[in-house]
Design an enzyme around this catalytic site. Structure first.
Site, mmCIF file in Angstrom:
data_model
loop_
_atom_site.group_PDB
_atom_site.id
_atom_site.type_symbol
_atom_site.label_atom_id
_atom_site.label_comp_id
_atom_site.label_asym_id
_atom_site.label_seq_id
_atom_site.Cartn_x
_atom_site.Cartn_y
_atom_site.Cartn_z
ATOM 1 N N GLU A 17 -15.352 -1.881 21.785
ATOM 2 C CA GLU A 17 -15.424 -0.407 22.100
ATOM 3 C C GLU A 17 -16.485 0.092 20.806
ATOM 4 O OE1 GLU A 17 -13.609 1.776 24.962
ATOM 5 O OE2 GLU A 17 -13.676 3.604 23.619
ATOM 6 N N THR A 48 -19.135 4.168 24.731
ATOM 7 C CA THR A 48 -18.650 5.533 25.439
ATOM 8 C C THR A 48 -19.750 6.481 25.620
ATOM 9 O OG1 THR A 48 -18.385 6.438 22.990
ATOM 10 C CG2 THR A 48 -16.318 5.395 24.093
ATOM 11 N N TYR A 49 -19.410 7.543 26.424
ATOM 12 C CA TYR A 49 -20.252 8.564 27.030
ATOM 13 C C TYR A 49 -20.020 9.871 26.596
ATOM 14 C CZ TYR A 49 -23.306 10.554 30.648
ATOM 15 O OH TYR A 49 -24.106 11.301 31.128
ATOM 16 N N HIS A 77 -19.836 3.494 29.910
ATOM 17 C CA HIS A 77 -18.977 4.505 30.294
ATOM 18 C C HIS A 77 -19.874 5.609 30.813
ATOM 19 C CE1 HIS A 77 -15.244 3.574 27.134
ATOM 20 N NE2 HIS A 77 -16.215 2.622 27.572
ATOM 21 N N GLY A 108 -13.331 12.240 32.546
ATOM 22 C CA GLY A 108 -13.782 13.037 31.608
ATOM 23 C C GLY A 108 -13.083 14.155 31.318
ATOM 24 N N ASP A 109 -13.069 15.138 30.165
ATOM 25 C CA ASP A 109 -12.295 16.052 29.833
ATOM 26 C C ASP A 109 -13.008 17.455 30.141
ATOM 27 O OD1 ASP A 109 -10.017 14.911 28.867
ATOM 28 O OD2 ASP A 109 -11.070 14.268 27.119
ATOM 29 N N HIS A 148 -1.168 10.396 31.719
ATOM 30 C CA HIS A 148 -2.125 11.070 31.288
ATOM 31 C C HIS A 148 -1.934 12.473 30.832
ATOM 32 C CE1 HIS A 148 -5.790 13.684 31.619
ATOM 33 N NE2 HIS A 148 -6.441 12.600 31.079
ATOM 34 N N LYS A 164 -6.323 4.720 41.993
ATOM 35 C CA LYS A 164 -7.621 4.286 41.271
ATOM 36 C C LYS A 164 -8.056 2.673 40.966
ATOM 37 C CE LYS A 164 -7.728 5.730 36.650
ATOM 38 N NZ LYS A 164 -8.141 6.669 35.712
ATOM 39 N N GLN A 174 -5.755 3.417 27.223
ATOM 40 C CA GLN A 174 -5.689 4.184 26.055
ATOM 41 C C GLN A 174 -5.080 3.392 24.959
ATOM 42 O OE1 GLN A 174 -6.745 6.117 23.845
ATOM 43 N NE2 GLN A 174 -6.328 7.869 24.582
HETATM 44 P P1 FAD Z 1 -8.773 10.598 36.165
HETATM 45 O O1 FAD Z 1 -8.426 9.261 36.855
HETATM 46 O O2 FAD Z 1 -9.854 11.427 36.225
HETATM 47 O O3 FAD Z 1 -7.362 11.380 36.196
HETATM 48 C C1 FAD Z 1 -7.131 12.734 35.348
HETATM 49 C C2 FAD Z 1 -5.947 13.511 35.817
HETATM 50 O O4 FAD Z 1 -6.169 13.783 37.073
HETATM 51 C C3 FAD Z 1 -4.491 12.484 35.608
HETATM 52 O O5 FAD Z 1 -3.567 13.310 35.197
HETATM 53 C C4 FAD Z 1 -4.371 12.244 37.019
HETATM 54 O O6 FAD Z 1 -3.163 11.569 37.129
HETATM 55 C C5 FAD Z 1 -4.743 13.163 37.681
HETATM 56 N N1 FAD Z 1 -5.521 12.662 39.209
HETATM 57 C C6 FAD Z 1 -6.209 11.629 39.415
HETATM 58 N N2 FAD Z 1 -6.468 11.441 40.615
HETATM 59 C C7 FAD Z 1 -5.936 12.717 41.172
HETATM 60 C C8 FAD Z 1 -5.832 12.993 42.443
HETATM 61 N N3 FAD Z 1 -6.585 12.537 43.634
HETATM 62 N N4 FAD Z 1 -5.236 14.417 42.985
HETATM 63 C C9 FAD Z 1 -4.631 14.984 41.833
HETATM 64 N N5 FAD Z 1 -4.691 14.448 40.575
HETATM 65 C C10 FAD Z 1 -5.288 13.364 40.314
HETATM 66 N N6 FAD Z 1 -13.748 10.388 28.033
HETATM 67 C C11 FAD Z 1 -15.209 10.677 27.589
HETATM 68 O O7 FAD Z 1 -15.539 11.530 27.832
HETATM 69 N N7 FAD Z 1 -15.991 9.504 27.533
HETATM 70 C C12 FAD Z 1 -15.709 8.276 27.450
HETATM 71 O O8 FAD Z 1 -16.224 7.242 27.061
HETATM 72 C C13 FAD Z 1 -14.356 7.932 27.605
HETATM 73 N N8 FAD Z 1 -13.791 6.537 27.370
HETATM 74 C C14 FAD Z 1 -12.405 6.424 27.731
HETATM 75 C C15 FAD Z 1 -12.036 5.041 27.903
HETATM 76 C C16 FAD Z 1 -10.827 4.856 27.851
HETATM 77 C C17 FAD Z 1 -10.370 2.985 27.904
HETATM 78 C C18 FAD Z 1 -9.852 5.823 28.210
HETATM 79 C C19 FAD Z 1 -8.354 5.258 28.268
HETATM 80 C C20 FAD Z 1 -10.179 7.191 28.179
HETATM 81 C C21 FAD Z 1 -11.464 7.575 28.110
HETATM 82 N N9 FAD Z 1 -12.015 8.560 27.937
HETATM 83 C C22 FAD Z 1 -13.361 8.872 27.862
HETATM 84 C C23 FAD Z 1 -11.120 9.800 28.203
HETATM 85 C C24 FAD Z 1 -11.052 10.365 29.836
HETATM 86 O O9 FAD Z 1 -12.099 11.021 30.095
HETATM 87 C C25 FAD Z 1 -9.879 11.432 29.737
HETATM 88 O O10 FAD Z 1 -8.599 10.936 29.863
HETATM 89 C C26 FAD Z 1 -9.901 12.400 30.943
HETATM 90 O O11 FAD Z 1 -9.204 13.452 30.659
HETATM 91 C C27 FAD Z 1 -9.660 11.747 32.288
HETATM 92 O O12 FAD Z 1 -10.156 10.772 32.803
HETATM 93 P P2 FAD Z 1 -9.711 9.497 33.582
HETATM 94 O O13 FAD Z 1 -10.733 8.607 34.073
HETATM 95 O O14 FAD Z 1 -8.647 8.867 32.281
HETATM 96 O O15 FAD Z 1 -8.666 9.959 34.469
#
Ligand code: FAD
Length: 287
Positions: A17, A48-49, A77, A108-109, A148, A164, A174
């Site tokens: 990555e 990454t993005y 990403h 995303g955050d 998470h 998902k 992670q």
């Molecule tokens: P999501 O699947 O969106 O979930 C986020 C939270 O919401 C979790 O707590 C989950 O349990 C909850 N949730 C999910 N679905 C639902 C639902 N239907 N109802 C209620 N709650 C729900 N960030 C970046 O900005 N750019 C990147 O390039 C990037 N790359 C990454 C690569 C990897 C391998 C990893 C592990 C993380 C990366 N991240 C990146 C960080 C990521 O964007 C953050 O973890 C972000 O806070 C959440 O995105 P997610 O896709 O991990 O979670």
């Protein structure tokens, strides 16, 4: 044209990555790293993005360069935050138009500024569905072995992850440091009927100063591993700490292969030496 889902069906994968460079100096470092790691013949590399207009373009430019000018297979990403649905469709279509067919779909955050736009899609699952509508992508999603950070509890987080991953093709975790964190995650998914590939994310610790940073990035280094790094420091200073960090990561990789992980995904931080040394220790191709 190579889809990661097909690679995973054929054999175990090794992937790296990168983040898009933000300065000329970073661009020079990354160019050297790409050249170096290309020699290891990774299965794919991911980029990454960030949501800002400039950083968005930087990701696209790097993915496009990798696609057109190297032998590597890129995965782009993309995040939901700060985007409208139609913006996301345009970005996805642009990737398809240049032949990119691997996507990491992320939530995303949330922006630190409460007045900044949140985006039309909330969770990564919605981006997976949108990318399926656009079509032609092999889709990865993020998995968090310790849960998470925004989740109320681990069970709910695992339920969301299972749903998902069922919609996607594979997950990348992670980074983490104990084998049990990976096996626990995979077991939890299996109990929910999901057996899609989960690629473990590996981040070697190469200095004692990076230990506190790992915790803020989502995964604390366990006490037993910190102790090994501290002992190495006492015996041989920073070079010994680095060697011990690489040994820790190599041991974790060996354990992961032993439990049948479908591949290894390395967070390189755009540098090649630690990843190359681990690949060499593991006897991975071309190392
Ligand atoms: P999501 O699947 O969106 O979930 C986020 C939270 O919401 C979790 O707590 C989950 O349990 C909850 N949730 C999910 N679905 C639902 C639902 N239907 N109802 C209620 N709650 C729900 N960030 C970046 O900005 N750019 C990147 O390039 C990037 N790359 C990454 C690569 C990897 C391998 C990893 C592990 C993380 C990366 N991240 C990146 C960080 C990521 O964007 C953050 O973890 C972000 O806070 C959440 O995105 P997610 O896709 O991990 O979670």
């Amino acid at each position: 044209m190579v889809k990661i889902a097909d690679l995973l069906k054929a054999s175990t994968t090794v992937s790296f990555e990168f983040f898009p460079p933000r300065s000329d100096e970073e661009a020079t470092t990354l160019a050297a790293t790409l050249k170096d790691l290309e020699l290891l013949h990774p299965s794919f590399v991911s980029v990454t993005y960030r949501g800002g207009a400039e950083s968005r373009q930087r990701t696209f430019d790097l993915v496009s360069m990798i696609q057109n000018e190297t032998t590597l297979t890129p995965m782009a990403h993309l995040i939901c935050v700060a985007h409208t649905r139609s913006e996301l469709i345009s970005i996805l279509e642009e990737y398809r138009s240049i032949g990119v067919e691997n996507l990491m779909a992320l939530g995303g955050d949330p922006p630190s500024d409460p007045d900044a736009p949140r985006g039309e899609l909330r969770y990564a699952t919605e981006l997976v569905a949108l990318a399926r509508e656009v079509g032609g992508f092999s889709i990865g999603v993020a998995a968090h072995p310790a849960g998470h950070p925004r989740s109320a509890n681990l069970e709910e987080d695992r339920d969301h992850l299972a749903a998902k991953l069922e919609a996607a093709d594979f997950a990348v975790t992670q980074f983490f440091f104990s084998l049990e964190e990976y096996t626990g995650l995979v077991d939890d998914l299996e109990r929910r009927g999901v057996t899609k590939p989960v690629l473990p994310g590996i981040m070697p610790v190469t200095s004692l100063s990076s230990v506190p940073r790992m915790a803020t990035m989502g995964s604390p280094v366990p006490e037993w591993a910190v102790q090994r790094l501290v002992d190495a420091d006492a015996a041989g200073g920073p070079a010994a700490v680095r060697a011990e960090g690489i040994a820790l990561a190599s041991e974790l990789c060996t354990g992961l292969m032993g439990v049948g992980a479908p591949g290894l995904h390395f967070y390189t931080l755009n540098r090649s030496s630690a990843t190359r040394e681990i690949a060499h220790a593991l006897g991975l191709s071309g190392a």
